[in-house]
Design an enzyme around this catalytic site. Sequence first.
Site, PDB file in Angstrom:
ATOM      1  CG  ASN B 318      -2.304   0.427   0.936  1.00 13.53           C
ATOM      2  OD1 ASN B 318      -2.502   1.415   0.249  1.00 13.53           O
ATOM      3  ND2 ASN B 318      -3.279  -0.311   1.423  1.00 13.53           N
ATOM      4  CG  ASP B 319       0.951   3.823   2.750  1.00 17.39           C
ATOM      5  OD1 ASP B 319      -0.283   3.764   2.565  1.00 17.39           O
ATOM      6  OD2 ASP B 319       1.442   3.954   3.867  1.00 17.39           O
TER       7      ASP B 319
END
Lengths: 728, 728
Positions: B318-319
Amino acid sequence: MDNKSLTTGGFTLPGEAGYEELTLQLAKKWGADVIRDSDGTRLSEAITTSGYEIYSTLCLIRADNEWAKAHPDKVQQCCIMSQPVVAGSDGVTIDLLNGYFWKQFRINSDDDPHEWWQVFDRTTGEEIATKDWTYDPAVGVVEIVNARKWHLYTVNFFCYRIWEEISMYNHVTNDWGDREHLMPIDPIHPEAQERILAYLETWLDEHPNTSVVRLTSMFYNFWWFWGEHPKRRFVVNDWGSYEFTVSPPAIRKFEEKNGYRMKSEDFVNAGLYNTSYKVPSAKYRDWMDFINAFVADFGRKCVDLIHARGKKAFVFYNDHWIGLEPWGDRFKDIGLDGIIDGIFSGFETRKVSGTKHVQVRELRLHPYLFPTGVNGAPSFLEGGNPTLECKTYWIDIRRALLREPVDRMGFGGYLHLVCNHPDFIDYIEHLAQEFRMLRSLHDGDSPYTADLEVAILTAWGQMRAWGCCGHYNRGNYYNEVMESISGLPVRVRFISFEDILAGGIPAGIQVVINAGTVDDAWSGGEYWANPKIIEAISGLVNSGGGFIGVGEPSALRHGCQYFQLAQLLGVDREVGLTRAFNRFQFDLAENPQFILEDLESDPDFGADAGNIYVLDQKTQVLAAMGRSPMITFKNFGEGRTVYLSGHKYTPENVRLLHRAIFFAARAEERFGTWLPSNVRTEAAYYPGHRKLVVVNNSPELQKTDISLPGGTSIHVDVEGYGCRILEV
Amino acid sequence: MDNKSLTTGGFTLPGEAGYEELTLQLAKKWGADVIRDSDGTRLSEAITTSGYEIYSTLCLIRADNEWAKAHPDKVQQCCIMSQPVVAGSDGVTIDLLNGYFWKQFRINSDDDPHEWWQVFDRTTGEEIATKDWTYDPAVGVVEIVNARKWHLYTVNFFCYRIWEEISMYNHVTNDWGDREHLMPIDPIHPEAQERILAYLETWLDEHPNTSVVRLTSMFYNFWWFWGEHPKRRFVVNDWGSYEFTVSPPAIRKFEEKNGYRMKSEDFVNAGLYNTSYKVPSAKYRDWMDFINAFVADFGRKCVDLIHARGKKAFVFYNDHWIGLEPWGDRFKDIGLDGIIDGIFSGFETRKVSGTKHVQVRELRLHPYLFPTGVNGAPSFLEGGNPTLECKTYWIDIRRALLREPVDRMGFGGYLHLVCNHPDFIDYIEHLAQEFRMLRSLHDGDSPYTADLEVAILTAWGQMRAWGCCGHYNRGNYYNEVMESISGLPVRVRFISFEDILAGGIPAGIQVVINAGTVDDAWSGGEYWANPKIIEAISGLVNSGGGFIGVGEPSALRHGCQYFQLAQLLGVDREVGLTRAFNRFQFDLAENPQFILEDLESDPDFGADAGNIYVLDQKTQVLAAMGRSPMITFKNFGEGRTVYLSGHKYTPENVRLLHRAIFFAARAEERFGTWLPSNVRTEAAYYPGHRKLVVVNNSPELQKTDISLPGGTSIHVDVEGYGCRILEV
């Protein structure tokens, strides 16, 4: 206004041989001045010599079936796309008429299929070379070789239409059994023209008592393919399409005149054909123009014959009306005396009442005196309620008649069907009187109308003013708006994108409305990629005009937005590819808003475009459904735009649209003259007669206050469906 | 399965300096074996030396803000389209960052705007010649001359991103006041690579107690433009888009490698950019491949350093995951040891559990221990109910874990926030035990899975298996289907149109599902104009396979239909231009139907495509909304197709989809093994352990009968949200 005219006249009664007494009795009761025959009925001499004016229906193209049978290649045609067939191998067999009603069509192989037809691989979009397909006339089948497995194939082919559609409809609806099927002959053939004119001469000789020849209609029926399967009785039905004018002979004549040949695919358009919903291509507009010129020209010859006998020629604005275009420039050249249309609604009323260059405009009301209505209602059958049917149509028609009158009304069909409906008989007497009363108000007078001109912008423009695709188009944004506006006290006109391209927005227009769905003719489709359109409307609004968008106004996948006027409207619509975008989180505008003032509850547009979002804080949101705005406005330059995410013809929405128009025009201060407080009522004031008409558009009694100039108001109670006339 | 493993292990606890006692107390209660730090928290030595394994978060690209400040031209960039501006005259002024959050961006004019930027007249679609515009860096404005009045203009321009977005989000959400804004540096610059590696070496030196370096994540964040106006805090947010990898230096390197230069418009695409919803163009796929290769290559260097110190390298899915593509071919080359993702749902669980080439797969559950959840829920604030939040996520996650396990679970954030929620503390103890129990069932065993392989066909295919646009895509047909199928006992894979073009439908696939909206990446857009796709799917179904279309499967305005597989599906959708057509009037199929058998009421798909019609009598309609079919099927060759006009993840619809898959595969006879009678419960059987798990996906107690092989069944009561494990 003399009293006599309120009880008699302006009424056309369908007579029926065998029911002479009934005919004359009802003629008296309903105040008829004219008796007509209908498709399926005839008038006896007792009727035609009874002293009433006589309208005689005549459909020239299906009048002489013997000639049609003797000249099968002079019968009207059309171009059909076969139902798509999947190739299960490298050979495909297409049964051309599969899915279509075989009694309607006979495949035309007189004109060489390899010259006139086209076969397509619809999966690739490529046309199949003629060497790769053959037609077998014995079985009505096209065989394709070298096909690509699993691709979809269709054939565009020409057919003779061997059962004239209106006659077929009446035949089937009324169970005419083995009565002969009538065939439509095509006047594009000089021989057919000769025959029609000769037939007309004879017919005129044989109808000495006829005062008006009621042409039903001219030559080409609106488009109506029937289906084979009982679950798909009709395949397609478009009141405005020219598909039934298409034939190899017509295409050849077109080519002579225009210098290029239309191909079958120009008509078929991959199965979309050229419906009223489709933005007309330049080629198709050429075709319409060609047919219109032909109809006007040959129509004139027929009318001249009628006039030569001292009779009048009226035309029915329906059935075989294609090519007539009563709102077009050539209509006046035909020399018709009157126009008649079978109608259900306000917009259709305005279509008739606004027709120029005729002396007489007549409405044929519904229900038609047939057992079953064209909308499928069991009108005169067990369970039918013809009185209620008629009332519900009448309230929509009446509000349009308050704005612009017609000269006559009438009915059609089998008169004897009314015998079991005494309430209907009484109601029609009442309705006819109300009709005459309302008509009389326009004598030497016009109702108060705001000094505000609204233009509805579509790809069709004035050519199809107050028209859509047929009678029933509920849920269609454009049609709903048109119906609502048909009874509003504003000036309305219809303009096309071509009008704007040719000369900008016509002078005098204060508010432009665009109501439709992406790519359709009402919204405008590809026209919205034309900068001139954007420039013209932006300029209008910037200098103080208004723009109202309904549904998907200016919608097109083009550039960086979906609504091409998003910059004016302040809203756009998410259609699937921009869901990752977060949208400006609007609040509903706080102050009480002019547009919403008469709404009793949350707005209900029925079909709502949905997925609408506002661009920024400059857009004011007046109502929303969840996070999707329904009613917004935005100031742009000196003007204003209003967006409505849908429209449904209801009393509340009529008022909402009325207010939106004034708001968009920044004319709020001028709003409210002769306005009823109760949205279920409407009013019209005739200053010359000093009469105020208040109508109740609902079944229940309504109490209402009508605002008078000077700030006072007058209270009126109006019974359900009722109409009150006050001296003011 | 040993008992110890059911009370301890596989649990990552977020520790918090200052709350040492709480940290260790909860570590014990929840059975943690790992303690981690989070963005905004740190671990004290008392914690790092407490005997637990330590995960230390590290975000390499924002780790050294001093270096970033000293090298402002090495900061990451992106390409932005300015908000459209209407030309009110022949000069237009565009304030480039208007509408965007000025703290996020600094306009890059280091790379010559006239070389890199593009200015467009979006009304015509034409690019404006560079001579006709100038950029004034003093005010961040582009001035256009020779503009056309009322046209819409935009500028594509490059910006440095001066506030790393995840850090910005945490900063703003947690009110970090004047804490320094971190900037993301771009490893595309060799100097930045050097610095990152050097920093990593030092960092590793400074973290001797760290056992796992938890990279958060690699280098490029998912796309996230912030807005200036409080009503549009976020402009766009796409978990899958590469917009934050775009910069002139990267484009230059791409050009060296690929031989052509990407233009700004290749990224901006008239404001659509390259969102996950958009079918990726060939150029964009090249770009993704280029970035993926770069991330894998430089990522490997970082991982090698970590391994050299005897530590493990885990990555957050993610991110800053962009370029990592854990389901892609290069992922294995990076050498990562574990992957962790913050998830809410079943499909996200499968995304993690199905990731290959790592030893450890870990779920970070929600709510994150922040006052407010990323979905805006007041999780640990007044009015929040973190226990209920967690339960509702867990039931969706759990059913996916029954199919495919992960190795670990955990939380993140500020641990002290749980103190006021003793019920949450107790619930997590329970949840962790349930997690370990379910995980243990997969030890040396696999749950019963039908011998039936389903492929979900999208433009992304396996590259984005079990992924969509981010966490929340409710209402998106594809996402809803994916969520439902994430817990079904069938084999699932994801294939792309490019896969089919390259090698046909991969062997073994029995049912293909296409679920999406016209033109979107899930439906497939232009791919449906490619005959090879039509041929492949027709061939599959003809030879006995199944095809399930949901929403607008195979939709494209092309040829003579809208659904390009209408010939297989037996249904199509009316989208505005064919309203004149009458449709086949279907009746609902009379016999009780396999697909509907477990429905308790009329099907409810939430967002329904609507305006669906059947082609002919070969289509069987099982359910309809008014005249628009919702569930239909059609036999085609040896196979079968099913159409669903929508899908919403609900217990009933999960079962409906489950049945539809078996029905499409003509595998009805094989349906029903280990199937619960009550759709609010689901079951999984582990034959090696002879254990049957029955879960309750609802808050209320449910009674259910599970069918056993041999035709008998077993009755079970399961408490709300509960899970029962039976020896069978």
